[in-house]
Motif scaffolding. Sequence first.
Motif, PDB file in Angstrom:
ATOM      1  N   THR A 253     -13.084   2.977  -2.716  1.00 23.33           N
ATOM      2  CA  THR A 253     -14.022   3.871  -1.886  1.00 23.33           C
ATOM      3  C   THR A 253     -13.205   5.263  -2.153  1.00 23.33           C
ATOM      4  O   THR A 253     -12.285   5.323  -2.607  1.00 23.33           O
ATOM      5  CB  THR A 253     -14.448   3.720  -0.680  1.00 23.33           C
ATOM      6  OG1 THR A 253     -15.187   4.237  -0.072  1.00 23.33           O
ATOM      7  CG2 THR A 253     -13.208   3.534   0.407  1.00 23.33           C
ATOM      8  N   SER A 254     -13.748   6.317  -1.592  1.00 22.60           N
ATOM      9  CA  SER A 254     -13.186   7.602  -1.625  1.00 22.60           C
ATOM     10  C   SER A 254     -13.705   8.461  -0.463  1.00 22.60           C
ATOM     11  O   SER A 254     -14.645   8.166   0.139  1.00 22.60           O
ATOM     12  CB  SER A 254     -13.488   8.369  -2.814  1.00 22.60           C
ATOM     13  OG  SER A 254     -14.792   8.778  -2.993  1.00 22.60           O
ATOM     14  N   VAL A 255     -13.047   9.648  -0.292  1.00 22.78           N
ATOM     15  CA  VAL A 255     -13.325  10.654   0.537  1.00 22.78           C
ATOM     16  C   VAL A 255     -14.473  11.355  -0.334  1.00 22.78           C
ATOM     17  O   VAL A 255     -14.678  11.182  -1.538  1.00 22.78           O
ATOM     18  CB  VAL A 255     -12.244  11.691   0.894  1.00 22.78           C
ATOM     19  CG1 VAL A 255     -11.194  10.766   1.821  1.00 22.78           C
ATOM     20  CG2 VAL A 255     -11.465  12.206  -0.238  1.00 22.78           C
ATOM     21  N   ASP A 256     -15.360  12.239   0.315  1.00 17.58           N
ATOM     22  CA  ASP A 256     -16.279  13.136  -0.331  1.00 17.58           C
ATOM     23  C   ASP A 256     -15.117  14.283  -0.887  1.00 17.58           C
ATOM     24  O   ASP A 256     -14.299  15.002  -0.235  1.00 17.58           O
ATOM     25  CB  ASP A 256     -17.139  13.670   0.478  1.00 17.58           C
ATOM     26  CG  ASP A 256     -18.441  12.947   0.935  1.00 17.58           C
ATOM     27  OD1 ASP A 256     -19.089  12.588  -0.055  1.00 17.58           O
ATOM     28  OD2 ASP A 256     -18.503  12.173   1.777  1.00 17.58           O
TER      29      ASP A 256
ATOM     30  N   VAL B 126       0.850  -1.229  -0.050  1.00 17.37           N
ATOM     31  CA  VAL B 126      -0.116  -0.069  -0.199  1.00 17.37           C
ATOM     32  C   VAL B 126       0.901   1.305  -0.039  1.00 17.37           C
ATOM     33  O   VAL B 126       0.786   2.179  -0.549  1.00 17.37           O
ATOM     34  CB  VAL B 126      -0.790   0.023   1.340  1.00 17.37           C
ATOM     35  CG1 VAL B 126      -1.569   1.498   1.382  1.00 17.37           C
ATOM     36  CG2 VAL B 126      -2.132  -0.823   1.243  1.00 17.37           C
ATOM     37  N   ARG B 127       1.795   1.286   0.950  1.00 14.46           N
ATOM     38  CA  ARG B 127       2.655   2.538   0.873  1.00 14.46           C
ATOM     39  C   ARG B 127       3.665   2.617  -0.170  1.00 14.46           C
ATOM     40  O   ARG B 127       4.152   3.612  -0.597  1.00 14.46           O
ATOM     41  CB  ARG B 127       3.365   2.511   2.285  1.00 14.46           C
ATOM     42  CG  ARG B 127       2.482   2.933   3.630  1.00 14.46           C
ATOM     43  CD  ARG B 127       3.071   2.822   4.713  1.00 14.46           C
ATOM     44  NE  ARG B 127       2.803   1.690   5.719  1.00 14.46           N
ATOM     45  CZ  ARG B 127       1.879   1.531   5.981  1.00 14.46           C
ATOM     46  NH1 ARG B 127       0.647   2.139   5.986  1.00 14.46           N
ATOM     47  NH2 ARG B 127       1.507   0.269   6.796  1.00 14.46           N
ATOM     48  N   GLY B 128       4.164   1.411  -0.733  1.00 12.50           N
ATOM     49  CA  GLY B 128       5.013   1.537  -1.757  1.00 12.50           C
ATOM     50  C   GLY B 128       4.442   2.077  -3.020  1.00 12.50           C
ATOM     51  O   GLY B 128       4.987   2.700  -4.198  1.00 12.50           O
ATOM     52  N   ASN B 129       2.990   1.906  -3.093  1.00 12.17           N
ATOM     53  CA  ASN B 129       2.299   2.496  -4.328  1.00 12.17           C
ATOM     54  C   ASN B 129       1.593   3.902  -3.927  1.00 12.17           C
ATOM     55  O   ASN B 129       0.811   4.375  -4.773  1.00 12.17           O
ATOM     56  CB  ASN B 129       1.335   1.822  -4.822  1.00 12.17           C
ATOM     57  CG  ASN B 129       1.770   0.335  -5.460  1.00 12.17           C
ATOM     58  OD1 ASN B 129       2.108   0.758  -6.743  1.00 12.17           O
ATOM     59  ND2 ASN B 129       1.942  -0.540  -4.829  1.00 12.17           N
ATOM     60  N   ARG B 130       2.062   4.453  -2.791  1.00 15.31           N
ATOM     61  CA  ARG B 130       1.580   5.818  -2.269  1.00 15.31           C
ATOM     62  C   ARG B 130       0.029   5.837  -2.256  1.00 15.31           C
ATOM     63  O   ARG B 130      -0.639   6.807  -2.665  1.00 15.31           O
ATOM     64  CB  ARG B 130       2.073   6.922  -3.242  1.00 15.31           C
ATOM     65  CG  ARG B 130       3.719   7.172  -3.288  1.00 15.31           C
ATOM     66  CD  ARG B 130       4.347   8.042  -4.157  1.00 15.31           C
ATOM     67  NE  ARG B 130       4.045   8.031  -5.219  1.00 15.31           N
ATOM     68  CZ  ARG B 130       3.210   8.737  -6.086  1.00 15.31           C
ATOM     69  NH1 ARG B 130       2.484   9.904  -5.563  1.00 15.31           N
ATOM     70  NH2 ARG B 130       3.091   8.651  -7.650  1.00 15.31           N
ATOM     71  N   LEU B 131      -0.725   4.865  -1.765  1.00 13.96           N
ATOM     72  CA  LEU B 131      -2.137   4.906  -1.381  1.00 13.96           C
ATOM     73  C   LEU B 131      -2.439   4.928  -0.093  1.00 13.96           C
ATOM     74  O   LEU B 131      -1.652   4.725   0.741  1.00 13.96           O
ATOM     75  CB  LEU B 131      -2.475   3.463  -2.188  1.00 13.96           C
ATOM     76  CG  LEU B 131      -2.141   3.224  -3.782  1.00 13.96           C
ATOM     77  CD1 LEU B 131      -2.614   1.677  -4.092  1.00 13.96           C
ATOM     78  CD2 LEU B 131      -2.955   4.336  -4.653  1.00 13.96           C
ATOM     79  N   HIS B 132      -3.799   5.207   0.062  1.00  8.65           N
ATOM     80  CA  HIS B 132      -4.515   5.227   1.175  1.00  8.65           C
ATOM     81  C   HIS B 132      -5.571   3.996   1.419  1.00  8.65           C
ATOM     82  O   HIS B 132      -6.037   3.672   0.149  1.00  8.65           O
ATOM     83  CB  HIS B 132      -5.233   6.654   1.351  1.00  8.65           C
ATOM     84  CG  HIS B 132      -4.302   7.684   1.430  1.00  8.65           C
ATOM     85  ND1 HIS B 132      -3.476   8.153   2.296  1.00  8.65           N
ATOM     86  CD2 HIS B 132      -4.556   8.640   0.479  1.00  8.65           C
ATOM     87  CE1 HIS B 132      -2.762   9.201   2.063  1.00  8.65           C
ATOM     88  NE2 HIS B 132      -3.162   9.602   0.861  1.00  8.65           N
TER      89      HIS B 132
ATOM     90  N   ILE C 139      -9.683   6.251  -2.583  1.00 13.98           N
ATOM     91  CA  ILE C 139      -8.992   7.187  -3.526  1.00 13.98           C
ATOM     92  C   ILE C 139      -9.231   8.712  -3.356  1.00 13.98           C
ATOM     93  O   ILE C 139     -10.131   9.416  -2.627  1.00 13.98           O
ATOM     94  CB  ILE C 139      -9.406   6.747  -4.868  1.00 13.98           C
ATOM     95  CG1 ILE C 139     -10.881   6.983  -5.019  1.00 13.98           C
ATOM     96  CG2 ILE C 139      -8.783   5.336  -5.183  1.00 13.98           C
ATOM     97  CD1 ILE C 139     -11.300   6.766  -6.478  1.00 13.98           C
ATOM     98  N   MET C 140      -8.614   9.684  -3.985  1.00 13.92           N
ATOM     99  CA  MET C 140      -8.574  10.943  -4.257  1.00 13.92           C
ATOM    100  C   MET C 140      -8.154  11.845  -2.856  1.00 13.92           C
ATOM    101  O   MET C 140      -8.889  12.564  -2.523  1.00 13.92           O
ATOM    102  CB  MET C 140     -10.227  11.368  -4.413  1.00 13.92           C
ATOM    103  CG  MET C 140     -10.672  10.996  -5.873  1.00 13.92           C
ATOM    104  SD  MET C 140     -12.178  11.614  -6.330  1.00 13.92           S
ATOM    105  CE  MET C 140     -13.399  10.584  -5.332  1.00 13.92           C
ATOM    106  N   GLY C 141      -7.141  11.079  -2.231  1.00 12.99           N
ATOM    107  CA  GLY C 141      -6.392  11.725  -1.063  1.00 12.99           C
ATOM    108  C   GLY C 141      -7.078  10.947   0.334  1.00 12.99           C
ATOM    109  O   GLY C 141      -8.008  10.142   0.381  1.00 12.99           O
TER     110      GLY C 141
END
Length: 316
Positions: free
Chosen positions: A125-128, A50-56, A80-82
Amino acid sequence: MVVVVDTRKDRGPRHPEKAHRPDQPVQRKPDWIRVKAPGSRDWAKTGAIVRGNRLHTVCEEAGCPNIGECWEAKHASFIIMGDTCTRACAFCNVRTGIPEPLDAAEPENVASAVAELGLAHVVITSVDRDDLPDGGAAHFAAVIGAIRARAPATTVEVLTPDFLRKENAVEAVVAARPDVFNHNLETVPSKYLTVRPGARYFASLRLLQQVKEIDPGIFTKSGIMLGFGEERNEVLQVMDDLRAADVDFITIGQYLQPTRKHHPVVRFVPPDEFKSFETVAYAKGFLMVSASPLTRSSHHAGEDFARLRAARAAKR
């Protein structure tokens, strides 16, 4: 509860809108809600990917109690989207504030992580993102497209925001053909002003209905949490509303309070009540029901999708 460590400096409090609220009482968790703390070798490997691909992941950002079980099985649900949401729901542990610009490399990074983990089924999923003209719908579509290209055998489940007042957003996500379209109602209508003040119950319900109107072949899914002080008849009414919108799959879990600044847990609902709701939900016509204290939208999502698909096939 999973504690998220934020290594970036000068970001301010995680929930600035809650900072000056009085502390809420925190009840002791009953035995049936306790889980094993994560920390195995496979858990660490999943975190490294997860961290190697800079993801949340929603597993971390929302403090999911099932993170140990899922990550040990190399299952991760990507957010996604931060990591910063434009809403301020009373139940949610995701950071609130002004989000950063979208990362153009994120769709490929998600697809790379999906392939590296060897996921048969993935939840996105994502943040709003109320700051974006389409609420991030095009970004969802790009992520789905990248996964299809990199891992064509992987089935894709999206858990979207409500896209409130974002014209054509739902159509854009549906056009990307996810296998499951999930949007959570989260709670009963009477609790929206205190639990989910930035959302509208009937707008969320209408979103789910629209998905089926656009593409009847997509499975639809929604979930609620118990423990906000809702009444049993209100939960049954939500089930009826979801069935009227032709929703296939309902999840029902226990709300867990992230911090003293969040909405308190009014009641820990015992497992036998969840079992009762499961029985009623099947009787009302849902193809798939997951109801237990530790049920979460993405928990066992792959196994549940296989059962969901089999239930539809058996009904034909």
